[in-house]
Design a protein around this motif. Structure first.
Motif, PDB file in Angstrom:
ATOM      1  N   GLU A 159       3.747  -2.703  33.501  1.00 43.43           N
ATOM      2  CA  GLU A 159       3.407  -3.336  34.781  1.00 43.43           C
ATOM      3  C   GLU A 159       2.630  -4.628  34.586  1.00 43.43           C
ATOM      4  N   ASP A 160       1.909  -4.744  33.481  1.00 46.74           N
ATOM      5  CA  ASP A 160       1.148  -5.952  33.182  1.00 46.74           C
ATOM      6  C   ASP A 160       2.092  -6.983  32.551  1.00 46.74           C
ATOM      7  N   PRO A 161       2.230  -8.171  33.166  1.00 46.27           N
ATOM      8  CA  PRO A 161       3.183  -9.171  32.657  1.00 46.27           C
ATOM      9  C   PRO A 161       2.948  -9.573  31.193  1.00 46.27           C
ATOM     10  N   LEU A 162       1.687  -9.715  30.790  1.00 44.80           N
ATOM     11  CA  LEU A 162       1.406 -10.108  29.406  1.00 44.80           C
ATOM     12  C   LEU A 162       1.823  -8.995  28.443  1.00 44.80           C
ATOM     13  N   ARG A 163       1.429  -7.788  28.749  1.00 40.97           N
ATOM     14  CA  ARG A 163       1.808  -6.666  27.885  1.00 40.97           C
ATOM     15  C   ARG A 163       3.326  -6.503  27.845  1.00 40.97           C
ATOM     16  N   ARG A 164       3.960  -6.685  28.990  1.00 45.59           N
ATOM     17  CA  ARG A 164       5.419  -6.572  29.058  1.00 45.59           C
ATOM     18  C   ARG A 164       6.082  -7.593  28.134  1.00 45.59           C
ATOM     19  N   SER A 165       5.580  -8.837  28.163  1.00 44.95           N
ATOM     20  CA  SER A 165       6.171  -9.882  27.314  1.00 44.95           C
ATOM     21  C   SER A 165       5.956  -9.575  25.832  1.00 44.95           C
ATOM     22  N   VAL A 166       4.796  -9.019  25.492  1.00 41.11           N
ATOM     23  CA  VAL A 166       4.533  -8.671  24.097  1.00 41.11           C
ATOM     24  C   VAL A 166       5.428  -7.502  23.675  1.00 41.11           C
ATOM     25  N   LEU A 167       5.537  -6.502  24.520  1.00 41.05           N
ATOM     26  CA  LEU A 167       6.321  -5.314  24.173  1.00 41.05           C
ATOM     27  C   LEU A 167       7.825  -5.559  24.177  1.00 41.05           C
ATOM     28  N   LEU A 168       8.304  -6.362  25.124  1.00 44.67           N
ATOM     29  CA  LEU A 168       9.749  -6.537  25.285  1.00 44.67           C
ATOM     30  C   LEU A 168      10.258  -7.914  24.893  1.00 44.67           C
ATOM     31  N   GLY A 169       9.336  -8.817  24.597  1.00 41.47           N
ATOM     32  CA  GLY A 169       9.740 -10.181  24.271  1.00 41.47           C
ATOM     33  C   GLY A 169      10.433 -10.276  22.924  1.00 41.47           C
ATOM     34  N   GLU A 170      10.991 -11.446  22.690  1.00 37.46           N
ATOM     35  CA  GLU A 170      11.684 -11.695  21.428  1.00 37.46           C
ATOM     36  C   GLU A 170      10.650 -11.907  20.332  1.00 37.46           C
ATOM     37  N   HIS A 171      10.913 -11.297  19.192  1.00 33.90           N
ATOM     38  CA  HIS A 171      10.013 -11.437  18.047  1.00 33.90           C
ATOM     39  C   HIS A 171      10.815 -12.005  16.882  1.00 33.90           C
ATOM     40  N   ARG A 172      10.325 -13.122  16.343  1.00 34.35           N
ATOM     41  CA  ARG A 172      10.989 -13.768  15.215  1.00 34.35           C
ATOM     42  C   ARG A 172      10.123 -13.573  13.971  1.00 34.35           C
ATOM     43  N   PRO A 173      10.759 -13.508  12.816  1.00 33.27           N
ATOM     44  CA  PRO A 173       9.975 -13.341  11.582  1.00 33.27           C
ATOM     45  C   PRO A 173       8.897 -14.416  11.421  1.00 33.27           C
ATOM     46  N   GLY A 174       9.162 -15.625  11.919  1.00 33.15           N
ATOM     47  CA  GLY A 174       8.177 -16.703  11.806  1.00 33.15           C
ATOM     48  C   GLY A 174       6.931 -16.474  12.656  1.00 33.15           C
ATOM     49  N   ASP A 175       7.004 -15.522  13.553  1.00 34.86           N
ATOM     50  CA  ASP A 175       5.847 -15.207  14.386  1.00 34.86           C
ATOM     51  C   ASP A 175       4.773 -14.447  13.612  1.00 34.86           C
ATOM     52  N   TYR A 176       5.130 -14.003  12.414  1.00 36.24           N
ATOM     53  CA  TYR A 176       4.223 -13.157  11.643  1.00 36.24           C
ATOM     54  C   TYR A 176       3.890 -13.830  10.319  1.00 36.24           C
ATOM     55  N   ALA A 177       2.721 -13.552   9.805  1.00 38.96           N
ATOM     56  CA  ALA A 177       2.308 -14.076   8.509  1.00 38.96           C
ATOM     57  C   ALA A 177       1.748 -12.928   7.678  1.00 38.96           C
ATOM     58  N   GLU A 178       1.978 -13.020   6.371  1.00 43.18           N
ATOM     59  CA  GLU A 178       1.443 -11.994   5.491  1.00 43.18           C
ATOM     60  C   GLU A 178      -0.039 -12.249   5.288  1.00 43.18           C
ATOM     61  N   VAL A 179      -0.760 -11.185   5.190  1.00 47.67           N
ATOM     62  CA  VAL A 179      -2.183 -11.308   4.903  1.00 47.67           C
ATOM     63  C   VAL A 179      -2.486 -10.517   3.647  1.00 47.67           C
ATOM     64  N   SER A 180      -3.518 -10.945   2.984  1.00 44.43           N
ATOM     65  CA  SER A 180      -3.903 -10.240   1.760  1.00 44.43           C
ATOM     66  C   SER A 180      -5.078  -9.323   2.045  1.00 44.43           C
ATOM     67  N   GLU A 181      -5.291  -8.424   1.117  1.00 42.60           N
ATOM     68  CA  GLU A 181      -6.425  -7.501   1.241  1.00 42.60           C
ATOM     69  C   GLU A 181      -7.710  -8.314   1.240  1.00 42.60           C
ATOM     70  N   PRO A 182      -8.663  -7.936   2.047  1.00 42.56           N
ATOM     71  CA  PRO A 182      -9.940  -8.662   2.023  1.00 42.56           C
ATOM     72  C   PRO A 182     -10.669  -8.409   0.714  1.00 42.56           C
ATOM     73  N   ASP A 183     -11.397  -9.415   0.256  1.00 40.31           N
ATOM     74  CA  ASP A 183     -12.193  -9.271  -0.964  1.00 40.31           C
ATOM     75  C   ASP A 183     -13.339  -8.333  -0.698  1.00 40.31           C
ATOM     76  N   GLU A 184     -13.574  -7.457  -1.659  1.00 40.72           N
ATOM     77  CA  GLU A 184     -14.722  -6.557  -1.505  1.00 40.72           C
ATOM     78  C   GLU A 184     -15.966  -7.299  -1.950  1.00 40.72           C
ATOM     79  N   GLN A 185     -16.920  -7.368  -1.064  1.00 41.64           N
ATOM     80  CA  GLN A 185     -18.182  -8.022  -1.401  1.00 41.64           C
ATOM     81  C   GLN A 185     -19.250  -6.966  -1.342  1.00 41.64           C
ATOM     82  N   GLY A 186     -19.950  -6.793  -2.414  1.00 32.17           N
ATOM     83  CA  GLY A 186     -20.902  -5.712  -2.523  1.00 32.17           C
ATOM     84  C   GLY A 186     -22.228  -6.136  -2.303  1.00 32.17           C
TER      85      GLY A 186
END
Length: 155
Positions: free
Chosen positions: A128-155
């Motif tokens: 029912e929420d337009p923003l959530r609807r667009s996120v859930l049902l919208g088109e998703h392209r591989p370029g929309d995502y980026a790989e992330v690395s594990e965060p560095d452990e700082q002790g």
């Protein structure tokens, strides 16, 4: 059902036997005017009421989906919360509802039915929420995502 039919006088004379039969869902009482009454555990009555309500809703939605156009909220009645879904989603809901109803009937427990309906209601609320609807049902392209690395452990 039991072949034993109690009479009103049995409520005083055979009340223990009558109550035991009622616990098993098989206490039949023939009233003075010939009316047959049945006593059963309240949990069994609630189960039967819930199954009846949802089988009726299932048949109504199935009938509405046979038409060319999508059902309107007024036609859906208590199922108006389904109005956010398209035909494919409604058909999928109908299939899942059927499976849940069959399982709930066989198990004599509405837990699986309750879970099914709750999950679909929650999804409907999100759509029912337009923003959530667009996120859930919208088109998703591989370029929309980026790989992330594990965060560095700082002790």
């Amino acid at each position: 059902m039991s072949d034993i039919i109690f009479l009103p006088t049995d409520l005083a004379n055979r009340r223990t036997e009558f109550l035991e039969a009622a616990r098993k869902g098989q206490a039949r009482l023939r009233d003075k005017d010939g009316t047959s009454l049945v006593m059963l555990p309240e949990s069994r009555l609630r189960l039967l009421e819930t199954l009846s309500k949802w089988w009726e809703a299932y048949m109504k939605l199935e009938r509405l989906l046979r038409r060319k156009d999508l059902p309107k909220a007024g036609e859906l009645g208590e199922l108006a919360w389904l109005r956010t879904f398209d035909r494919d989603d409604l058909t999928e809901f109908l299939g899942e509802l059927n499976d849940a109803l069959v399982a709930a009937s066989a198990d004599e427990d509405t837990a699986i039915l309750d879970e099914c309906v709750a999950a679909w209601r929650n999804t409907a609320r999100q759509l029912e929420d337009p923003l959530r609807r667009s996120v859930l049902l919208g088109e998703h392209r591989p370029g929309d995502y980026a790989e992330v690395s594990e965060p560095d452990e700082q002790g």
